[in-house]
Design a protein around this motif. Structure first.
Motif, PDB file in Angstrom:
ATOM      1  N   GLY A  38     -13.019   5.373   2.502  1.00  0.00           N
ATOM      2  CA  GLY A  38     -11.598   4.357   3.263  1.00  0.00           C
ATOM      3  C   GLY A  38     -10.309   5.310   3.999  1.00  0.00           C
ATOM      4  O   GLY A  38      -9.432   3.948   3.797  1.00  0.00           O
ATOM      5  N   SER A  75     -10.041  -0.362  -3.093  1.00  0.00           N
ATOM      6  CA  SER A  75      -9.592   1.420  -2.520  1.00  0.00           C
ATOM      7  C   SER A  75     -10.741   1.702  -2.949  1.00  0.00           C
ATOM      8  O   SER A  75     -11.762   1.120  -4.153  1.00  0.00           O
ATOM      9  N   PRO A 125     -14.637  -0.785   0.968  1.00  0.00           N
ATOM     10  CA  PRO A 125     -13.319  -0.233   0.681  1.00  0.00           C
ATOM     11  C   PRO A 125     -11.869  -0.179   1.790  1.00  0.00           C
ATOM     12  O   PRO A 125     -12.615  -0.732   2.788  1.00  0.00           O
ATOM     13  N   ASN A 126     -10.804  -0.422   1.065  1.00  0.00           N
ATOM     14  CA  ASN A 126      -9.918  -0.863   2.523  1.00  0.00           C
ATOM     15  C   ASN A 126      -9.341   0.445   2.874  1.00  0.00           C
ATOM     16  O   ASN A 126      -9.534   1.180   2.110  1.00  0.00           O
ATOM     17  N   ARG A 127      -9.674  -0.098   3.848  1.00  0.00           N
ATOM     18  CA  ARG A 127      -8.848   1.412   5.487  1.00  0.00           C
ATOM     19  C   ARG A 127      -6.707   0.736   5.706  1.00  0.00           C
ATOM     20  O   ARG A 127      -6.611   1.833   6.777  1.00  0.00           O
ATOM     21  N   ILE A 147       0.410  -1.651   0.548  1.00  0.00           N
ATOM     22  CA  ILE A 147       0.208  -0.004   0.395  1.00  0.00           C
ATOM     23  C   ILE A 147       0.405   1.102   0.545  1.00  0.00           C
ATOM     24  O   ILE A 147       0.771   2.443  -0.271  1.00  0.00           O
ATOM     25  N   TYR A 152       2.050   1.930  -3.266  1.00  0.00           N
ATOM     26  CA  TYR A 152       0.763   2.302  -4.110  1.00  0.00           C
ATOM     27  C   TYR A 152       0.780   4.141  -4.067  1.00  0.00           C
ATOM     28  O   TYR A 152       0.527   4.533  -5.426  1.00  0.00           O
ATOM     29  N   ARG A 153       0.314   4.326  -2.654  1.00  0.00           N
ATOM     30  CA  ARG A 153       0.166   5.419  -3.045  1.00  0.00           C
ATOM     31  C   ARG A 153       1.544   6.636  -3.130  1.00  0.00           C
ATOM     32  O   ARG A 153       1.655   7.469  -3.812  1.00  0.00           O
ATOM     33  N   ALA A 198      -6.018   2.813  -9.181  1.00  0.00           N
ATOM     34  CA  ALA A 198      -6.724   1.850  -7.632  1.00  0.00           C
ATOM     35  C   ALA A 198      -5.985   1.425  -7.423  1.00  0.00           C
ATOM     36  O   ALA A 198      -5.193   0.206  -7.878  1.00  0.00           O
ATOM     37  N   LEU A 199      -6.865  -0.251  -5.912  1.00  0.00           N
ATOM     38  CA  LEU A 199      -5.844  -1.368  -5.399  1.00  0.00           C
ATOM     39  C   LEU A 199      -7.019  -2.083  -5.601  1.00  0.00           C
ATOM     40  O   LEU A 199      -8.725  -2.107  -5.210  1.00  0.00           O
ATOM     41  N   TRP A 257      -1.914  -6.538  -2.776  1.00  0.00           N
ATOM     42  CA  TRP A 257      -2.839  -5.825  -3.429  1.00  0.00           C
ATOM     43  C   TRP A 257      -2.019  -6.053  -5.022  1.00  0.00           C
ATOM     44  O   TRP A 257      -0.893  -5.535  -5.700  1.00  0.00           O
TER      45      TRP A 257
END
Length: 846
Positions: free
Chosen positions: A187, A165, A245-247, A122, A125-126, A139-140, A257
């Motif tokens: 999210g 996501s 939604p992923n948190r 994650i 990804y960000r 998106a994830l 992911w």
């Protein structure tokens, strides 16, 4: 019947001759006189001539129903199989994904020193999302779908869900059928729990009621508001019942992911990849301990999804196409043989004015009619074969559930129709167009033996043997590979082991202590069931639940960079797991009930890990550092060493494995492993009762035996290999028939010569040698070409083979022996006929 055909030939040839004289007389007229519309009349004449050819061809085929039926049957099977396989391949590899503007959708997968991971973390990804400007959305989607407990109905229900996501649906460009998707704030940590339902689950659970939007579901004990319903058929990676939604924030070293993105208009894959490479370099410099030699590969989404199916589908499509080629060779040989019985008919047509082109066209129209009729039956057969292919070779990642006949498929069928007509009908039509009236209508002259036709049929046999040899070698390699795969020692015992999954709701069992008490009590109840020998549990079953690998190292030799970083498949078990699964304890002790949260943190490792991290010392009592996701790297005491087991895939050699105490980890979902002294399915009823007596709101899911899990894991490989072997056997059978036909034809054509040889004292052995020499020469040439082709082509199968090389000598020798036997069998009957030739009868026939 022969007189009728001859009469038809004379009539049609006579009409042709009169039409030709009329055209010649018109051509002699002076220009400008009654020549208006000459081009139109010429076209009309050609159409009339073609219609006449179709009528004559239809009449000729009706006069030979047995021959026509055999050819149509063979072609229909070949065309149907090819059309069905193409329709599956087209849907999997060529057809655009069912999303708006799918050409701009891409997948982002992590690579390690150039090798695809494929999961990303994650934080990475960000950084890719925030540092790039080539995507409209990035998106994830979670790499694996999970099973969840749904409460609210009369019985608890198991449903599959996926974390994505918040911008997942917007990235794909698909909006909900009802309600809405996720908002950005949903999210974030602490936001209310929400879910979007799949169309199928909405229909099944709520009967399609629009009142579902705004209603509440209890998922794993958490009240969750339904905010939307997706359209029918929406699917990506996993066919699930709902999305949430992923948190999570996760650690940079935790990779679970898959990135899905939509490129901005005008941005190419190359431009996106270039920008990702720059960001990857920056991340490697900023986080060398987790990102050394790590990058992100940007691939067209459809290409990424179909990657795992590409080789298998193309292999089957190519195999079926080659079988059709061999079948066309056999039919061409039959047509050439049939042509030798039609010399009188064709000679009459030639004597009455039919040109060679006209005769060739007539014969080709006959062959085209055969192919057309076979194509109609073949397309109908393909519709049935499509369902069969999808049943045995499910394309789950692509969500393909039905196919049907589309324009591309019909276009392919038309191309196959024309191609087969040319392949099996071209040369026979040309051979038939050379009819010589002066020879074939003069009884005093002996017709030619047809050496050109014989050479052509021999060439077809060589081609059939060569192609069949390539298919047999490929099939042999894959089958030997598969046999090795099924015989591999997986490191645990599968016989009489029943498995099932139990997931506890987090609200009812909020901590490790309550979960451990539940599972410990449940296992006591299960062990008391008659017929149960032992029982335990693990959070991820071998083979069925792969991956979950965490970084591990010897604290005395910590990694200096990512190149030194090693990972272990991490599992949490309850006491008795190794005994239940038959995994030997090589040293130390097993996980015990006292290894709980109050006790020191302990682990059991496998032999490979013990030898890899502690090569010169006893690992028992040593510490090992484990990087457990978002948790800080933790030193744990090694209390035992167990045998190596294949936990990820059967074909993958055992790697580092570390087993934790479930009482110290506290997972809410565990898979039961129950060894029975009886048929394991007989304990299913008592097992359900034992679970219900503990908690009626906890369902039992995914019940199956360990043997079935292993079998299912190689099901797709089994289907491809067996199918290829079947078609290779069919190809070999067709090649044998073709060889037999050529040998039998040669013997029949040389009966007079054989009679003379016998009259002059030739022995039976010399006559048999004469027959065998020709056949074995064809087999030898075809086999040499086929083995050379196989040696080149089977190198492409290297990634599909397990424990065997593409040049495996046993396989090649076996194919040679097989074809020598086939050649021998194909020659037996013709050789026997040749030995029994009576010279007097042969001379009398002359």
């Amino acid at each position: 019947m022969g007189i009728d055909i001859l009469t038809d030939a004379m009539r049609s040839a006579g009409r042709l001759d009169r039409a030709a004289m009329v055209r010649r007389s018109r051509a002699k007229r002076p220009a400008g006189k009654n020549n208006n519309g000459g081009f139109a009349k010429h076209v009309g004449s050609m159409i009339e001539s073609l219609v006449q050819d179709v009528r004559d061809a239809s009449r000729s085929l009706r006069h030979n129903p047995g021959f026509s039926a055999v050819v149509i049957f063979i072609l229909a099977l070949g065309i149907g199989a090819n059309v069905a396989m193409f329709s599956v391949t087209n849907a999997a590899l060529l057809k655009a994904l069912p999303f708006p503007d799918p050409g701009r959708l891409v997948a982002g997968r992590a690579t390690w020193s150039g090798r695809i991971g494929p999961s990303v973390s994650i934080p990475d990804y960000r950084d890719y999302r925030d540092g790039s400007n080539v995507f409209e959305e990035l998106a994830l989607i979670r790499g694996g779908a999970g099973g969840h407990t749904i409460l609210g109905a009369e019985q608890p229900e198991r449903a599959t869900g996926l974390r994505v996501s918040a911008n997942f649906f917007e990235t794909l460009g698909v909006g909900p059928l009802l309600g809405r998707g996720f908002s950005p704030d949903e999210g974030e940590p602490g936001a209310p729990d929400v879910a979007v339902l799949s169309f199928g689950y909405w229909q099944r659970r709520f009967g399609g009621s629009p009142e579902v939007v705004g209603s509440s579901l209890t998922i794993d004990g958490l009240p969750t508001t339904v905010v939307g319903v997706m359209p029918a058929g929406f699917h990506l990676l996993h066919d699930v019942d709902f999305w949430r939604p992923n948190r999570e924030r996760g650690a940079r070293s935790s990779h679970s992911w898959i990135i899905v993105g939509r490129l901005k208009r005008g941005v190419s894959l190359e431009q996106a990849q270039s920008q990702m490479d720059m960001i990857s370099v920056q991340l490697q410099e900023a986080y060398p301990e987790t990102n050394e030699n790590k990058a992100l590969l940007i691939t067209d989404l459809q290409a990424a999804l179909s990657e795992r199916y590409r080789v298998g589908l193309m292999l089957l499509l190519g195999t079926i196409g080659l079988v059709l080629l061999i079948a066309c060779g056999n039919i061409a040989s039959l047509l050439l043989a049939r042509g030798s019985t039609r010399t009188t008919e064709l000679s009459v047509r030639a004597a009455l004015g039919a040109s060679g082109i006209r005769l060739a066209r007539l014969l080709f129209v006959e062959n085209l009619l055969l192919a057309a009729v076979a194509c109609v039956f073949g397309v109908a057969l393909a519709v049935w074969l499509q369902g069969l292919i999808l049943a045995v070779l499910p394309l789950d990642l692509l969500g393909i559930q039905k196919l049907g006949i589309s324009v591309p498929v019909l276009t392919f069928a038309l191309l196959v129709l024309l191609g087969t007509a040319l392949l099996f009908g071209g040369f026979p039509a040309l051979a038939g167009s050379r009819a010589n009236p002066a020879v074939h209508l003069n009884g005093a002259l002996r017709p030619s033996a047809g050496g050109g036709s014989t050479r052509l049929r021999s060439g077809l046999v060589v081609l059939q043997v060569a192609v069949s040899a390539v298919l047999l070698v490929s099939a042999g390699l894959l089958l030997r590979s598969f046999a090795g795969l099924t015989d591999v020692d997986v490191g645990f015992e599968t016989e009489n082991v029943l498995t099932a999954e139990v997931r506890l709701p987090v609200t009812d069992y909020p901590d490790a202590r309550s979960r451990n008490q539940f599972f410990a009590g449940l296992l006591e109840d299960i062990r008391a069931i008659p017929g149960v020998e032992s029982a335990s549990a693990i959070n991820k079953l071998p083979i069925r639940s792969p991956w979950m690998n965490w970084g591990v190292w010897n604290p005395e030799h910590p990694p200096t960079g990512l190149s030194d970083w090693q990972s272990a498949y991490s599992r949490a078990v309850l006491p008795g797991y190794f005994d239940t699964m038959g995994i030997p304890l090589l040293g130390g002790r097993d996980i015990e009930a006292g290894d709980d949260r109050e006790a020191p943190r302990v682990v059991v490792i496998n032999d490979v890990m013990a030898r890899g991290l502690y090569p010169d010392q006893d690992p028992l009592g040593q510490d090992v550092v484990v990087e457990m996701g978002a948790v800080e790297p933790t030193p744990l005491r090694i209390i035992g060493v167990v045998g190596d087991a294949r936990v990820n895939m059967i074909a993958m050699e055992p790697r580092f494995q570390v087993y934790f105490s479930q009482a110290q980890m506290g997972y809410q979902s565990m898979s039961l492993a129950i060894r029975a002294t009886v048929n394991p399915t007989s304990v299913v009823g008592p097992l359900r009762s034992a679970l219900a007596s503990r908690d009626r709101n906890v369902p039992l899911a995914n019940m199956t035996t360990m043997e079935e899990i292993l079998s299912d894991s190689i099901a797709a490989t089994r289907v491809i290999n067996v199918t290829l072997a079947i078609f290779a056997a069919v190809a070999m059978f067709l090649a044998a028939i073709g060889l037999y036909g050529v040998v039998a034809y040669n013997v029949a054509r040389r009966l007079h010569e054989i009679g003379i040889r016998i009259a002059l004292g030739a022995t039976g052995a010399s006559v048999v040698q004469l027959v065998f020499r020709k056949a074995m020469l064809l087999v030898t040439i075809g086999l040499a070409l086929g083995l050379a082709g196989a040696a080149a082509l089977t190198r492409l199968l290297r990634q599909q083979l397990f424990g065997i090389e593409p040049t495996d000598a046993f396989t090649y020798v076996g194919v040679c022996i097989c074809f020598l036997l086939i050649g021998t069998l194909a020659c037996l009957l013709p050789a026997l006929r040749a030995v029994r030739v009576d010279p007097v009868e042969a001379f009398r026939e002359e």
